[in-house]
Design a protein around this motif. Structure first.
Motif, PDB file in Angstrom:
ATOM      1  N   PRO A   1      38.942  51.933  37.424  1.00 35.14           N
ATOM      2  CA  PRO A   1      39.187  50.778  38.254  1.00 35.14           C
ATOM      3  C   PRO A   1      40.472  50.235  37.791  1.00 35.14           C
ATOM      4  CG  PRO A   1      37.292  50.194  37.016  1.00 35.14           C
ATOM      5  CD  PRO A   1      37.623  51.968  36.750  1.00 35.14           C
ATOM      6  N   LYS A   2      41.339  49.620  38.704  1.00 35.39           N
ATOM      7  CA  LYS A   2      42.479  48.809  38.117  1.00 35.39           C
ATOM      8  C   LYS A   2      42.164  47.417  37.445  1.00 35.39           C
ATOM      9  CE  LYS A   2      45.716  50.625  41.945  1.00 35.39           C
ATOM     10  NZ  LYS A   2      46.601  50.054  43.044  1.00 35.39           N
ATOM     11  N   PRO A   3      42.749  47.206  36.353  1.00 34.00           N
ATOM     12  CA  PRO A   3      42.161  45.978  35.654  1.00 34.00           C
ATOM     13  C   PRO A   3      42.791  44.869  36.601  1.00 34.00           C
ATOM     14  CG  PRO A   3      44.128  47.074  34.663  1.00 34.00           C
ATOM     15  CD  PRO A   3      43.627  48.123  35.866  1.00 34.00           C
ATOM     16  N   LYS A   4      41.756  43.706  36.748  1.00 31.11           N
ATOM     17  CA  LYS A   4      42.173  42.598  37.379  1.00 31.11           C
ATOM     18  C   LYS A   4      43.144  42.013  36.718  1.00 31.11           C
ATOM     19  CE  LYS A   4      37.692  41.802  39.104  1.00 31.11           C
ATOM     20  NZ  LYS A   4      36.319  40.940  39.159  1.00 31.11           N
ATOM     21  N   PRO A   5      44.409  41.130  37.333  1.00 29.28           N
ATOM     22  CA  PRO A   5      45.323  40.566  36.606  1.00 29.28           C
ATOM     23  C   PRO A   5      44.935  39.387  35.977  1.00 29.28           C
ATOM     24  CG  PRO A   5      45.378  40.115  39.274  1.00 29.28           C
ATOM     25  CD  PRO A   5      44.414  41.251  38.976  1.00 29.28           C
ATOM     26  N   ALA A   6      45.450  39.167  34.904  1.00 34.54           N
ATOM     27  CA  ALA A   6      45.063  38.065  34.016  1.00 34.54           C
ATOM     28  C   ALA A   6      45.490  36.768  34.746  1.00 34.54           C
ATOM     29  CB  ALA A   6      45.940  38.026  32.586  1.00 34.54           C
ATOM     30  N   PRO A   7      44.602  35.690  34.715  1.00 31.87           N
ATOM     31  CA  PRO A   7      44.844  34.542  35.359  1.00 31.87           C
ATOM     32  C   PRO A   7      46.048  33.834  34.982  1.00 31.87           C
ATOM     33  CG  PRO A   7      43.122  34.368  34.031  1.00 31.87           C
ATOM     34  CD  PRO A   7      43.535  35.669  33.991  1.00 31.87           C
TER      35      PRO A   7
END
Length: 211
Positions: free
Chosen positions: A85-91
């Motif tokens: 899964p694509k990593p969630k962008p860092a806030p």
């Protein structure tokens, strides 16, 4: 022949089948022919009413065709590698608050809270430093007496910010000043403010240069 039989038997075993070979020697018989049965003994390929019917090439073609079919089915049904899964962008980091000011300037306005200056001109020093003095002058109808010219021992730069006035230096003709007009009066020069507006204040900014 033994090598051929071993080859066919190995191919059949790989397919889960059993190779059957006829050994009957009679005219018009099936000697040297082959057939295939499954693990339960059921006839699969190469059997006829009069015995076995498939030669070595037919057995090879059958088994190879089955192998290709198995390989194709395996490729179609075998799931490929799962995609990570694509990593969630860092806030996004919150911007740092601006630093608190350490100095608060004092702001004043030259044209506010003006003195009335109805009797005499009003003089206010705004800044004093070695060799320089800045003052605000407010006039309202005043003028320099003809027999008492102003003379000073330093240069002066003066600008009229508001109102109207007349100035004469030495034996020059009078010059009329309006807002934004400025001039330099050299040290030792006689000069007169010949008139200032009576209906409104005239506000001057004078810079005295001593040394």
């Amino acid at each position: 022949m033994a090598e051929q039989d071993d080859e066919l038997r190995a191919m059949a075993t790989h397919r889960g089948l059993k190779l059957v070979k006829s050994r009957r020697r009679k005219a018009g018989g099936d000697f040297g022919l082959y057939g295939l049965k499954d693990a339960g003994g059921a006839e699969v390929f190469g059997f006829g009413a009069d015995g076995l019917t498939a030669d070595a090439d037919a057995i090879r073609d059958y088994l190879r065709g089955g192998m290709r079919s198995d390989w194709s089915t395996s490729v179609e049904t075998t799931p490929g590698p799962k995609r990570a899964p694509k990593p969630k962008p860092a806030p996004k980091p919150k911007p740092a608050p601006p630093p608190k000011p350490r100095f608060k300037p004092e702001v004043a306005n030259l044209l506010r809270d003006l003195p009335e200056a109805k009797e005499d001109e009003a003089f206010d020093d705004l800044l004093k430093r070695p060799g320089v003095r800045i003052e605000r002058i407010v006039s309202r109808g005043q003028a320099t007496p003809e027999d008492a010219p102003m003379v000073q021992g330093w240069d002066e730069w003066v600008i009229l910010l508001e109102g109207a006035a007349g100035v004469r230096i030495e034996d020059s003709a009078e010059v009329r000043l309006g807002p934004g007009d400025h001039l330099v009066i050299a040290a030792g020069q006689k000069h007169w403010v010949t008139w200032t507006a009576r209906d409104r204040p005239s506000v001057w900014l004078a810079v005295h240069l001593d040394g």
